[in-house]
Design an enzyme around this catalytic site. Structure first.
Site, PDB file in Angstrom:
ATOM      1  N   TYR A 144      36.823  44.653  42.585  1.00 39.33           N
ATOM      2  CA  TYR A 144      37.477  43.742  43.619  1.00 39.33           C
ATOM      3  C   TYR A 144      38.840  44.324  43.622  1.00 39.33           C
ATOM      4  O   TYR A 144      39.525  44.691  42.592  1.00 39.33           O
ATOM      5  CB  TYR A 144      37.692  42.319  42.600  1.00 39.33           C
ATOM      6  CG  TYR A 144      38.472  41.474  43.355  1.00 39.33           C
ATOM      7  CD1 TYR A 144      38.343  40.826  44.579  1.00 39.33           C
ATOM      8  CD2 TYR A 144      39.902  41.091  42.730  1.00 39.33           C
ATOM      9  CE1 TYR A 144      39.280  39.847  45.032  1.00 39.33           C
ATOM     10  CE2 TYR A 144      40.810  40.197  43.335  1.00 39.33           C
ATOM     11  CZ  TYR A 144      40.319  39.431  44.574  1.00 39.33           C
ATOM     12  OH  TYR A 144      41.389  38.276  45.113  1.00 39.33           O
ATOM     13  N   ASP A 239      41.972  51.739  41.775  1.00 34.24           N
ATOM     14  CA  ASP A 239      42.530  50.542  41.374  1.00 34.24           C
ATOM     15  C   ASP A 239      42.722  50.228  40.052  1.00 34.24           C
ATOM     16  O   ASP A 239      41.808  50.075  39.330  1.00 34.24           O
ATOM     17  CB  ASP A 239      41.700  49.346  42.217  1.00 34.24           C
ATOM     18  CG  ASP A 239      42.293  48.018  42.212  1.00 34.24           C
ATOM     19  OD1 ASP A 239      42.990  47.807  41.289  1.00 34.24           O
ATOM     20  OD2 ASP A 239      41.978  47.287  42.939  1.00 34.24           O
ATOM     21  N   LYS A 267      49.464  43.519  37.180  1.00 36.16           N
ATOM     22  CA  LYS A 267      49.323  42.977  35.975  1.00 36.16           C
ATOM     23  C   LYS A 267      50.404  43.345  34.932  1.00 36.16           C
ATOM     24  O   LYS A 267      51.379  42.906  35.013  1.00 36.16           O
ATOM     25  CB  LYS A 267      47.946  43.261  35.171  1.00 36.16           C
ATOM     26  CG  LYS A 267      46.828  42.890  35.943  1.00 36.16           C
ATOM     27  CD  LYS A 267      46.338  41.485  36.313  1.00 36.16           C
ATOM     28  CE  LYS A 267      44.911  41.190  36.929  1.00 36.16           C
ATOM     29  NZ  LYS A 267      44.788  39.946  37.117  1.00 36.16           N
TER      30      LYS A 267
END
Length: 419
Positions: A144, A239, A267
């Protein structure tokens, strides 16, 4: 009278689609009719609006490496808050955070801040396409990269959890430029590069998959991606929204020794506030406006509060003892949960799959018993342990989790399996 979870949910359903602002929060996949509404958090614990307290293994999906309401982070944010919440102009804090990122991440010489991982991934892809003059992308099923049109095909946790097709609302032409391959399958990547390499702008990958549950790269997989990109002139994009600063200070690229051309971060880089970034070699990043011709912008990029939180966290990650402690906590939890299913862990991220395993790609992950996982979730929730409300997500270990919280979790999970 205090507001209750049911009261809030009924109000939320009238005001917010599905009553939630991100789909997995609905918790339908784990058999709950209403989502939990949280009121507060401290250390490894959270409390919902009904007054129930839980050991938290979600940690806002990973950024809270020092736990909830960490005193040093709060102090940094409060100090920044007194100076103003946003300026729409550069600040010293942005430069300081950029320095921390460049010092930590092996492949990054320059970095551009954004407000979300989706925005950072979208911008990284745009930069890769501009730098190569090509359009096609290779991504991996179960990875994702945010809800970017070109990257939603077979996009992991949220879509897997809810059983939603990957591309409603996405123009066919956009999705058609994305080649989706099985994770950990070097032969499939080599065949795709042989066929599409001349038009390939980038291969984008989670170096440790965290959106179909934790799936480590098999030996040689990341190295092969690097070699194949070099052979065809495509760029390699890591990613590291989840893995960055979590599996090592320098992310998965430090842990596995493979350097991408562009890295996407999120994050932990915001220390629990909305922030993300992407970076790479200086000559590549200088293609971005205002010095280059690739436009990318954001009113709240480098927000002073998020920058202060992120800098507070990243500075403390210079100490190798942080990662030694995270590894020890992760290993203790892994050993305790191992009798109850397939446990896969890389550093401070872990998944207990309700199957025998091993899980090496999204097809393997999809064979998990999601109904059993839902029953497990409800069982441990009733005993004060909050797991991710999806089989296809991670447990996130923090420095706030001590032996007491780990042992309590093992006991709760073991009780479900009759131990």
């Amino acid at each position: 009278m205090a507001v209750t979870r049911s009261d809030l949910y009924q109000r939320a359903r009238r005001l917010i689609p599905g009553g939630v602002n991100s789909p997995v929060r609905a918790m339908r996949a784990v058999g709950l009719d209403e989502p939990l509404f949280m009121r507060s958090g401290a250390g490894a614990l959270i409390e919902d609006v009904n007054g129930n307290r839980y050991v938290d293994w979600v940690l806002s999906w990973g950024p809270l490496l020092f736990g909830h309401a960490d005193a040093a982070t709060l102090a940094a944010v409060e100090e920044a808050l007194r100076r103003g919440t946003t300026f729409g102009a550069p600040t010293e804090g942005e430069v300081e955070l950029a320095q921390e990122i460049v010092d930590a991440v092996p492949s990054i010489e320059m970095v551009r801040m954004t407000s979300s991982g989706t925005e950072a991934a979208m911008s990284a892809v745009r930069l890769a396409r501009a730098a190569t003059g090509r359009d096609r992308l290779i991504k991996f099923a179960g990875n994702y990269h945010g809800h970017v049109d070109a990257l939603l095909a077979s996009a992991g946790s949220g879509l897997m959890t809810l059983g939603i097709p990957s591309t409603p609302g996405v123009p066919r032409g956009v999705a058609g430029e994305t080649i989706v391959l099985p994770y950990n399958d070097v032969d499939a990547v080599a065949a795709a590069v042989a066929r599409y390499g001349e038009g390939l702008a980038a291969i984008i990958v989670e170096p440790v998959a965290g959106n179909m549950g934790v799936v480590p790269p098999e030996p040689g997989f990341l190295e092969a991606l690097r070699t194949l990109c070099d052979a065809c002139g495509a760029l390699l994009v890591f990613d590291e929204v989840i893995t960055g600063f979590r599996v090592a200070r320098g992310g998965a690229q430090e842990r596995f020794g493979v350097r991408p051309d562009i890295t996407v971060l999120g994050k932990i880089v915001g220390g629990g506030l909305p922030a993300a970034a992407f970076g790479g070699r200086a000559e590549l990043m200088e293609r971005l406006a205002p010095v280059g011709d690739v436009y990318q912008a954001g009113t709240l990029s480098g927000n002073p509060l998020a920058v202060a939180a992120g800098t507070s966290v990243l500075r403390r990650l210079r100490d190798p003892a942080v990662y030694e402690a995270l590894e020890a906590r992760g290993a203790r939890l892994e050993a305790g949960l191992a009798p109850f299913g397939c446990v896969q862990r890389v550093g401070a991220m872990m998944t207990l799959f309700c199957q025998d395993g091993p899980v090496r790609d999204d097809a393997d992950a999809a064979r998990s018993d999601t109904e059993r996982y839902g029953a497990l979730f409800r069982h441990v929730l009733a005993r004060g342990v909050y797991l991710a409300p999806s089989q296809f997500e991670c447990m996130f270990v923090s420095l706030a989790h001590g032996d007491e919280e780990i042992d309590r979790t093992i006991e709760a999970v073991g009780g479900f399996f009759g131990h």
